[in-house]
Motif scaffolding. Structure first.
Motif, short mmCIF file in Angstrom:
data_model
loop_
_atom_site.label_atom_id
_atom_site.label_comp_id
_atom_site.label_asym_id
_atom_site.label_seq_id
_atom_site.Cartn_x
_atom_site.Cartn_y
_atom_site.Cartn_z
N PHE A 186 0.20 -1.46 -0.12
CA PHE A 186 -0.05 -0.16 0.13
C PHE A 186 0.59 1.46 0.08
O PHE A 186 0.31 2.50 -0.52
CB PHE A 186 -1.02 0.11 0.85
CG PHE A 186 -1.51 0.85 1.44
CD1 PHE A 186 -2.71 1.44 0.53
CD2 PHE A 186 -1.12 2.66 2.35
CE1 PHE A 186 -3.92 2.71 0.96
CE2 PHE A 186 -1.89 3.64 2.53
CZ PHE A 186 -3.15 3.30 1.99
N VAL A 187 1.57 1.84 0.62
CA VAL A 187 2.37 2.45 1.16
C VAL A 187 3.19 2.79 -0.43
O VAL A 187 3.78 3.75 -0.95
CB VAL A 187 3.69 2.49 2.28
CG1 VAL A 187 5.34 3.34 2.44
CG2 VAL A 187 3.34 2.43 3.17
N GLN A 188 4.02 1.88 -1.03
CA GLN A 188 5.00 1.87 -2.19
C GLN A 188 4.00 2.54 -3.27
O GLN A 188 4.69 2.85 -3.89
CB GLN A 188 5.30 0.45 -2.14
CG GLN A 188 6.47 0.13 -2.12
CD GLN A 188 7.26 -1.74 -1.82
OE1 GLN A 188 6.20 -2.41 -2.52
NE2 GLN A 188 8.32 -1.60 -1.54
N ASN A 216 -0.01 7.24 -3.58
CA ASN A 216 0.37 9.13 -4.34
C ASN A 216 0.48 10.34 -4.01
O ASN A 216 -1.03 10.71 -3.11
CB ASN A 216 -0.75 8.61 -5.12
CG ASN A 216 -0.88 10.39 -6.50
OD1 ASN A 216 0.54 9.81 -6.12
ND2 ASN A 216 -1.73 10.34 -6.68
N GLY A 217 1.58 10.07 -3.18
CA GLY A 217 1.65 10.85 -2.00
C GLY A 217 2.65 10.69 -0.88
O GLY A 217 3.26 9.85 -0.64
N PRO A 218 3.20 11.77 -0.08
CA PRO A 218 4.81 11.19 0.48
C PRO A 218 4.11 10.82 1.57
O PRO A 218 2.77 10.61 2.59
CB PRO A 218 5.01 12.88 1.38
CG PRO A 218 3.80 13.51 0.87
CD PRO A 218 3.34 13.36 -0.14
N VAL A 219 5.01 9.78 2.63
CA VAL A 219 4.48 8.82 3.31
C VAL A 219 5.70 9.52 5.08
O VAL A 219 6.81 9.43 4.04
CB VAL A 219 4.94 7.40 2.74
CG1 VAL A 219 4.44 6.24 4.34
CG2 VAL A 219 3.69 7.47 1.74
N TYR A 220 5.50 9.83 5.60
CA TYR A 220 6.27 9.90 6.97
C TYR A 220 6.18 8.56 8.28
O TYR A 220 4.74 8.37 8.04
CB TYR A 220 5.77 11.14 7.39
CG TYR A 220 5.67 12.39 6.50
CD1 TYR A 220 6.62 13.51 5.76
CD2 TYR A 220 4.39 13.04 5.71
CE1 TYR A 220 6.86 13.45 4.85
CE2 TYR A 220 4.14 13.59 4.71
CZ TYR A 220 5.61 14.70 4.14
OH TYR A 220 5.46 15.78 3.76
N GLY A 221 7.51 8.54 8.10
CA GLY A 221 7.87 7.11 9.21
C GLY A 221 7.91 8.55 10.99
O GLY A 221 8.04 9.13 10.11
N MET A 256 8.83 1.53 13.80
CA MET A 256 8.23 0.41 12.58
C MET A 256 9.11 -0.70 11.92
O MET A 256 10.44 -0.79 12.46
CB MET A 256 8.42 1.26 11.28
CG MET A 256 7.42 2.65 11.94
SD MET A 256 7.73 3.90 10.87
CE MET A 256 7.99 3.60 9.40
N THR A 257 8.14 -1.36 11.17
CA THR A 257 9.11 -2.53 10.81
C THR A 257 9.76 -2.05 10.26
O THR A 257 9.66 -1.33 9.48
CB THR A 257 8.53 -3.68 10.51
OG1 THR A 257 6.86 -2.69 9.31
CG2 THR A 257 7.50 -4.34 11.34
N LYS A 258 11.28 -3.00 9.32
CA LYS A 258 12.06 -2.48 8.81
C LYS A 258 11.89 -1.69 6.58
O LYS A 258 11.69 -0.85 6.56
CB LYS A 258 13.20 -3.64 8.82
CG LYS A 258 14.35 -3.33 7.22
CD LYS A 258 15.54 -2.42 8.27
CE LYS A 258 16.16 -2.61 7.10
NZ LYS A 258 16.44 -1.91 5.60
N ALA A 259 10.92 -2.89 6.89
CA ALA A 259 10.47 -2.76 5.39
C ALA A 259 9.87 -1.86 5.66
O ALA A 259 9.37 -1.66 3.98
CB ALA A 259 9.28 -4.66 5.70
N ASP A 308 12.14 1.70 4.87
CA ASP A 308 12.12 2.07 3.51
C ASP A 308 11.23 2.12 2.43
O ASP A 308 11.96 2.36 1.39
CB ASP A 308 12.69 0.30 3.18
CG ASP A 308 14.37 -0.74 4.08
OD1 ASP A 308 14.57 -0.04 4.98
OD2 ASP A 308 14.38 -1.82 3.80
N ALA A 309 9.90 1.55 3.26
CA ALA A 309 9.02 2.12 1.85
C ALA A 309 9.09 4.02 2.39
O ALA A 309 7.90 4.17 1.48
CB ALA A 309 8.27 1.70 2.11
#
Lengths: 248, 248
Positions: B170-172, B175-180, B210-213, B216-217
């Motif tokens: 879903f994150v990948q 359509n827009g910035p994803v903030y961790g 957060m999980t590593k994967a 990374d996204a």
């Protein structure tokens, strides 16, 4: 080191009595359980009157030396003292700190906030936001109760927390804007300046809001706009948004 | 109206089974207790399969008509169904809603947030902030458990809450910035634009983050500066500050 093996010991009885807020208020003492909280109290130079430990080998020698008196207890006594199901094996009777409130510049005021979890989280958040002081009115959940201490995660020992008899008087004499959180004549917090050097923010009771006398003493009421369909924000979240806005 | 007077009734047994998450997942059903939550489910057009009421006179006729089946129960059955000490006398078995996640523009993502109180408060806050959707990973506290429903104060029914198997996917494709929210290469949230039309914000597990994967996204990690001595902010408060910043 002196041992305590009986629940009839006067120190054990004192600890039990201090589980009541009335006794804590009367004696100016609080009780702490667990390594984390007691370590925090020690590091913040609170006076530890009595320390009770199950396994002396596990305890930092500096903590034992700093305590006025340390007692080795057995499991029976530990279970009696414990407020939790699984006692951590360390307990303390500690003097409540006292503070001078007239010098505070950035202050969170809690007006009869009832839920201990909310009060603890509010203190933790005020600490994170770097405020100078938290002032709580009579009628707010006891700051030195087990649940508040736990929810604050040690912040009760990082930031001065003062129980004030006359919050209205404090507010009237405060040198800076005093923001209430009520809808009467309120403006959105976006209209309030960020990075203020001096401010007080008042959060009221979860159900009833702020007392009338305090409302009358504020400079400005602020609200956080609700963009969705929730009726309100949790009091600690609202306070977090406002404190970080004011600190900027 | 049909009456149920025995705890051996199959509908009562179904309700009891649905107290387990595994059964709720398998059957696509949830259980609700209390006027407020059931009224919210009704007003949000959820399908009420079975309604159980102690005092029929107290219940809105429209609610009874909207339910597929309504049963009058006695106090013995109410006590059996109740998750609380004092049953409110109204219970329902309700279909879990389903949603299309591809259209969401402003999304809160919970990555294995454990505490039900935190999850409920996070959903309530996302609702207040006017987000489009909350996506929860497997391993997050069950959204349809009693504690989450209560802490959300009905917001579970106001804003789509979706359990997503593959949050990374879903994150990948978002359509827009994803903030961790992690410290690796993070910037202060003050450096992130306010009033964004499209964004996702990820909150991780209370202890592990957060999980590593997922890390990374993300587009960017953000942090909230700690000005005082608290080690961290409560996860729901951090999320509240960030969501209201992004909504601006």
């Amino acid at each position: 080191m002196e041992q305590i093996t009986s629940n009839q010991n006067t120190k054990v009885k004192l600890y039990q009595k201090l589980k009541k807020k009335r006794e804590r208020d009367k004696q100016g003492l609080m009780i702490l359980e667990g390594y984390h909280l007691i370590e925090e109290a020690f590091q913040n130079n609170l006076t530890i009157e009595y320390l009770f430990v199950l396994d002396v080998a596990r305890v930092d020698q500096a903590l034992i030396e700093a305590s006025q008196a340390t007692y080795e207890i057995n499991m029976k006594v530990a279970e009696t003292l414990a407020g939790t199901v699984t006692p951590q094996g360390i307990f303390a009777i500690v003097q409540k700190p006292t503070f001078e409130i007239s010098t505070a510049k950035q202050v969170l005021i809690l007006d009869r906030v009832q839920d201990p979890g909310n009060v603890g989280t509010l203190i933790r958040t005020a600490d994170a936001a770097g405020l100078d002081m938290v002032i709580v009115s009579r009628g707010t959940a006891d700051v030195f109760s087990d649940k508040v201490l736990r929810a604050s995660q040690g912040s009760v020992f990082h930031i001065p927390v003062v129980v004030e008899e006359d919050v209205v008087h404090f507010v009237q004499n405060f040198n800076g804007p005093v923001y209430g959180t009520a809808i009467e004549n309120a403006v959105s917090y976006h209209k309030i300046d960020k990075k203020q050097t001096s401010f007080a923010l008042i959060l009221g009771n979860e159900g009833e809001g702020m007392t009338k006398a305090l409302l009358d003493a504020t400079t400005q009421n602020v609200t956080i706009p609700i963009y969705g369909r929730a009726e309100s924000l949790n009091v600690a979240i609202a306070a977090g948004i406002l404190m970080f806005h004011l600190k900027g």
